[in-house]
Design an enzyme around this catalytic site. Structure first.
Site, PDB file in Angstrom:
ATOM      1  N   LYS A   1       0.840  -1.206   0.000  1.00 32.60           N
ATOM      2  CA  LYS A   1       0.000   0.000   0.000  1.00 32.60           C
ATOM      3  C   LYS A   1       0.869   1.248   0.000  1.00 32.60           C
ATOM      4  O   LYS A   1       1.895   1.301   0.699  1.00 32.60           O
ATOM      5  CB  LYS A   1      -0.896  -0.009   1.245  1.00 32.60           C
ATOM      6  CG  LYS A   1      -1.879   1.155   1.300  1.00 32.60           C
ATOM      7  CD  LYS A   1      -2.689   1.124   2.600  1.00 32.60           C
ATOM      8  CE  LYS A   1      -3.770   2.206   2.626  1.00 32.60           C
ATOM      9  NZ  LYS A   1      -4.523   2.200   3.887  1.00 32.60           N
TER      10      LYS A   1
ATOM     11  N   SER B   1      -9.309   1.957   3.013  1.00 27.66           N
ATOM     12  CA  SER B   1      -8.484   2.677   2.064  1.00 27.66           C
ATOM     13  C   SER B   1      -7.424   1.812   1.383  1.00 27.66           C
ATOM     14  O   SER B   1      -6.794   2.256   0.433  1.00 27.66           O
ATOM     15  CB  SER B   1      -7.825   3.867   2.777  1.00 27.66           C
ATOM     16  OG  SER B   1      -6.959   3.433   3.815  1.00 27.66           O
TER      17      SER B   1
ATOM     18  N   GLY C   1      -6.513   1.698   9.649  1.00 24.18           N
ATOM     19  CA  GLY C   1      -6.759   2.738  10.641  1.00 24.18           C
ATOM     20  C   GLY C   1      -8.224   2.833  11.036  1.00 24.18           C
ATOM     21  O   GLY C   1      -8.554   3.349  12.092  1.00 24.18           O
ATOM     22  N   GLY C   2      -9.094   2.353  10.138  1.00 19.31           N
ATOM     23  CA  GLY C   2     -10.537   2.334  10.422  1.00 19.31           C
ATOM     24  C   GLY C   2     -11.176   1.256   9.576  1.00 19.31           C
ATOM     25  O   GLY C   2     -12.093   1.504   8.809  1.00 19.31           O
ATOM     26  N   GLY C   3     -10.630   0.036   9.691  1.00 16.56           N
ATOM     27  CA  GLY C   3     -11.101  -1.077   8.860  1.00 16.56           C
ATOM     28  C   GLY C   3     -10.461  -1.103   7.492  1.00 16.56           C
ATOM     29  O   GLY C   3     -10.924  -1.832   6.606  1.00 16.56           O
ATOM     30  N   SER C   4      -9.384  -0.337   7.307  1.00 13.39           N
ATOM     31  CA  SER C   4      -8.839  -0.131   5.956  1.00 13.39           C
ATOM     32  C   SER C   4      -8.162  -1.351   5.340  1.00 13.39           C
ATOM     33  O   SER C   4      -7.850  -1.339   4.151  1.00 13.39           O
ATOM     34  CB  SER C   4      -7.844   1.031   5.965  1.00 13.39           C
ATOM     35  OG  SER C   4      -8.488   2.224   6.300  1.00 13.39           O
TER      36      SER C   4
END
Length: 611
Positions: A211, A287, A308-311
Site C-alpha cells: 500500500k 483505504s 486505521g478504520g477497517g482499511s
C-alpha cells in the site's frame, strides 16, 4: 453557538452497565444526515466548508446533526481518557500454539510458521473448483523449487498483467506506481538463488504488493495524494519492508488507496477508482483498495495494507480475500506514514489465512529502538494449524442487534457460516450487549481525523489545496473543526469501551460480526474526477470495524459466501489483545468450511499456469 448547543448524553459508570443479553442498553443505529455528493455538488460543498463566512456554522450544524455533540462533545462520563490503546502483554494460555523466540531472523520466523501449516490435503485441493483456485505462497515456492517455473518467468507474466489491467478497457487502477525493471531485477536475483539451491525462505520470489502508505524504495510514498511525497520524501524501506526483503520477496509496486486514507470507497480522483475484480463496475473498498484488489485478481498471493478504520478488513471483505489486523504495537510502524498514530496498524491481505500467517510471521519483530513503548515486548506464539486436534471450547460472543444491522444477504450468509462453525466444532455462541457502538464510531472518527490533521499540519500550511481531491478537502475541513475538548472526550469513550470489551472477553474468546454492512456498491461516473461523499454507505462499511482500531484489538475477516449479485461477503472475528494465534485458528476453521465454494473473480490472472 450557545443557542445551538445540543444536550449531551450522561453515561452510566461502566460497572453499572449490564453487558448481558437482557441488558436495557439500546442499540443506536448510525444516524448519518448527509446526502451523497460528487461532481459539482461536492465542489460547492467543499467551497462552503472552506469559506470563512459559512464554514464554521456549517461544520457546527454537521457535528450536531450527526450526533457528535450529543454522544461525544457534550457527553458526561466519569472515565479518564486513554490516549494510546497499548495493552500490557499477558499469557493467555491459548491451545495448540508454540512459543517462538524473539531473536529469530524474519526468514527463520517464516520457517517456524511453515512448520505450523497443515499438510496439503488432496481432498481439499481437489475439492476446490478449478475456476476458484488461487495460488498460495507454498504453490509458488514448490513451483520454483521444482524448476517448473522461475521467479523471472512469473515476473514477466506479472508485468504484462499489470500493464493490461492498468490500461483500457479494464482500467482497474490497482497501482499508483510500479517499475517493470525493478520487478524483473528482483525476480532475476531470486531465480539465481533458486538455481544455486539457496532460496532465502518460502517467500523467495513470491510477488508482494505494498500500500502506498508504507515507505518502500525505489518508490515515493504518496499516501494517495499528488503532493505528500514532495514534502516528505521516502528515505528508505519501512521496517516491515526490510523484513520482507530479507525473506526474498519480489516487491511489485505501490498499490492505489483512498487519498490520505480519508474514505471507504477506494475512489481516487488522481490515480483512478480501484475496481473490484468480482465486478469492475463496483468499488473495492478503502483505504487499502489496491492491496485487496491485486490479491483478489491473482496478481500476488499477499499484499500489505494499513488498517486505521477497517482499511485492511473492509476492502478484503468486499474483494473476497482474507484481511488480518494484528494487535496495536505487534508490528513496528517505522516507515509508515504517521496519519493516525493511535488507531493505525500494518495489516496483511491474502488469498488464504495460511498466507496471511506466513507474512505476519515475517513482519512481526522487536520494536526498533527509536519507537518507544511503555510496555515490555510481547511474547510471540504461533498457531499449530497442522495439529490434528482442532481447538476446542471456543466461545464466540455475538451482539444480535449489531450483528443483524446489515443487508439481508449478509445477515443470512454470516449467520449460516457461524452455524456451520458451531455445528462442526461444537463451539458455543453467547449473546452479549456491547453498549454505545455508535458513540464509539463517532469517537474513532474524531480521533482519526484529529490525528490526521495534526500529522499533516506543517505540510497543509504550505499546500495549494487545489492539489487535493474535493472529497478530501471536505474531510480535512471536518477534521480541522474538532477541538481539544472533542479529542479528550473521545479518549474517555475509548477507555470506557476498552473496559466493556475486557469484560466481554472474560466470557468469550472472540467477538463475531459480519465484516461490513453492505457489499460492494457501484462506482458512479460523477465521482471519478472529484471523489464522492457517501457517508451513509461509509457508515455501513465501517460499522463492524471500529473496535479493532480504536481499542487496538486484533481482528481478521474471512470470505464466507456471496450475495445474490455474486459479490463477496466476509465474516469477522475480533480477539482479545495478543490473541493472534487463536484468531488464526478460528479463521482457518472457518475458511476450511467455505473454501470449496470460493469463486474466481471476473478479472483474474493465473501467473503459474503451464504454457
Amino acid at each position: 453557538m450557545g443557542l445551538f448547543r445540543a444536550k449531551g448524553v450522561v453515561y452510566k459508570p461502566v460497572e453499572n452497565v449490564n453487558l448481558g443479553p437482557d441488558s436495557d442498553e439500546s442499540y443506536i443505529k448510525a444516524n448519518v444526515k448527509a446526502p451523497r455528493m460528487a461532481g459539482f455538488l461536492a465542489k460547492i460543498f467543499a467551497w462552503f466548508l472552506e469559506s470563512r463566512i459559512f464554514g464554521a456554522f456549517l461544520l457546527h450544524i454537521l457535528k450536531r446533526n450527526n450526533l457528535i455533540h450529543k454522544l461525544v462533545t457534550n457527553a458526561e462520563l466519569e472515565e479518564s481518557p486513554v490516549y494510546v490503546p497499548l495493552h500490557p502483554f499477558e499469557e493467555l494460555n491459548e491451545k495448540e500454539v508454540k512459543h517462538v523466540n524473539s531473536d529469530l531472523s524474519p526468514s527463520e520466523q517464516v520457517q517456524q510458521a511453515v512448520g505450523c501449516l497443515p499438510l496439503p490435503s488432496e481432498k481439499i485441493v481437489n475439492g476446490l473448483k478449478p475456476s476458484s483456485r488461487r495460488w498460495t505462497i507454498m504453490d509458488y515456492s514448490k513451483a520454483y523449487s521444482s524448476g517448473e517455473i522461475t521467479p523471472y518467468k512469473v515476473a514477466e507474466r506479472l508485468v504484462a498483467a499489470i500493464h493490461e489491467s492498468s490500461s483500457p478497457p479494464l482500467d482497474m487502477a490497482f497501482f499508483i506506481n510500479y517499475d517493470a525493471e525493478d520487478i524483473l531485477r528482483q525476480a532475476k536475483e531470486s531465480t539465481l538463488r533458486y538455481q544455486r539451491g539457496e532460496p532465502r525462505s518460502v517467500l523467495d520470489g513470491v510477488p508482494v504488493a505494498i500500500k502506498d502508505e508504507i515507505d518502500c524504495s525505489p518508490y515515493p510514498t504518496t499516501g494517495g495524494t499528488k503532493w505528500l511525497h514532495k514534502f516528505r520524501p521516502c528515505k528508505g524501506d519501512a521496517f516491515c519492508i526490510l523484513r520482507l526483503r530479507s525473506c526474498g520477496v519480489v516487491i511489485i509496486g505501490k498499490t492505489n488507496m483512498h487519498e490520505l486514507g480519508a474514505g471507504t470507497s477506494g475512489i481516487n480522483p488522481h490515480y483512478g477508482a480501484t475496481r473490484n475484480p468480482y465486478d469492475p463496475s463496483r468499488i473495492s473498498g478503502g483505504s487499502s483498495s489496491g492491496s485487496a484488489a491485486v490479491v483478489a485478481a491473482g496478481l500476488c498471493p499477499v499484499a500489505l495494507g494499513v488498517d486505521g478504520g477497517g482499511s485492511v478488513r473492509m476492502p478484503a471483505a468486499l474483494c473476497g480475500v482474507v484481511g488480518f489486523k494484528p494487535t496495536f504495537g505487534r508490528v513496528p510502524h517505522s516507515g509508515v506514514l504517521p496519519l493516525n498514530w493511535t488507531v493505525g496498524m500494518v495489516g496483511v491481505l491474502a488469498g488464504t489465512i495460511e498466507d496471511a500467517f506466513i507474512v505476519y510471521a515475517a513482519i512481526n519483530g522487536p520494536v526498533p529502538s527509536h519507537e518507544t513503548s511503555v510496555i515490555p515486548p510481547p511474547k510471540m506464539y504461533f498457531p499449530m494449524l497442522q495439529s490434528t486436534n482442532s481447538v476446542s471450547d471456543i466461545t464466540l460472543a455475538r451482539y444480535g442487534e449489531w450483528f443483524n444491522d446489515c443487508s439481508d444477504d449478509i445477515r443470512t450468509c454470516c449467520s449460516l457460516a457461524l452455524h456451520k462453525l458451531s455445528e462442526k466444532h461444537g463451539w458455543k455462541t453467547v449473546d452479549v450487549t456491547i453498549p454505545d457502538i455508535e458513540a464509539m464510531r463517532l469517537a474513532h472518527y474524531l480521533t482519526i481525523g484529529s490525528e490526521c490533521t495534526a500529522a499533516l499540519s506543517s505540510y497543509l500550511e504550505k499546500l495549494d489545496i487545489a492539489e487535493s481531491g474535493w472529497d478530501v478537502r471536505v474531510a480535512l475541513s471536518v477534521y480541522g473543526a474538532f477541538s481539544g475538548e472533542d479529542y479528550i472526550k473521545a479518549q474517555k469513550l475509548r477507555n470506557r469501551q476498552i473496559q466493556f470489551h475486557r469484560n466481554i472477553f472474560t466470557k468469550a474468546d472472540v467477538i463475531v460480526t459480519p465484516t461490513v454492512g453492505v457489499t460492494a456498491y457501484p462506482i458512479l461516473n460523477d465521482a471519478l474526477q472529484t471523489g464522492e461523499l457517501d457517508y451513509i454507505n461509509g457508515a455501513a462499511l465501517v460499522r463492524y470495524q471500529i473496535a479493532g482500531n480504536f481499542l487496538g484489538l486484533p481482528a481478521v475477516t474471512v470470505p464466507v459466501g456471496y450475495d445474490k449479485k455474486g459479490l463477496p461477503i466476509g465474516l469477522q472475528f475480533i480477539g482479545r489483545p495478543w490473541s493472534e494465534p487463536t484468531l488464526i485458528h478460528i479463521a482457518h476453521a472457518m475458511q476450511t468450511l467455505c473454501i470449496s465454494e470460493y469463486r474466481k473473480p471476473q478479472a483474474f490472472y493465473d501467473l503459474l499456469k503451464k504454457d
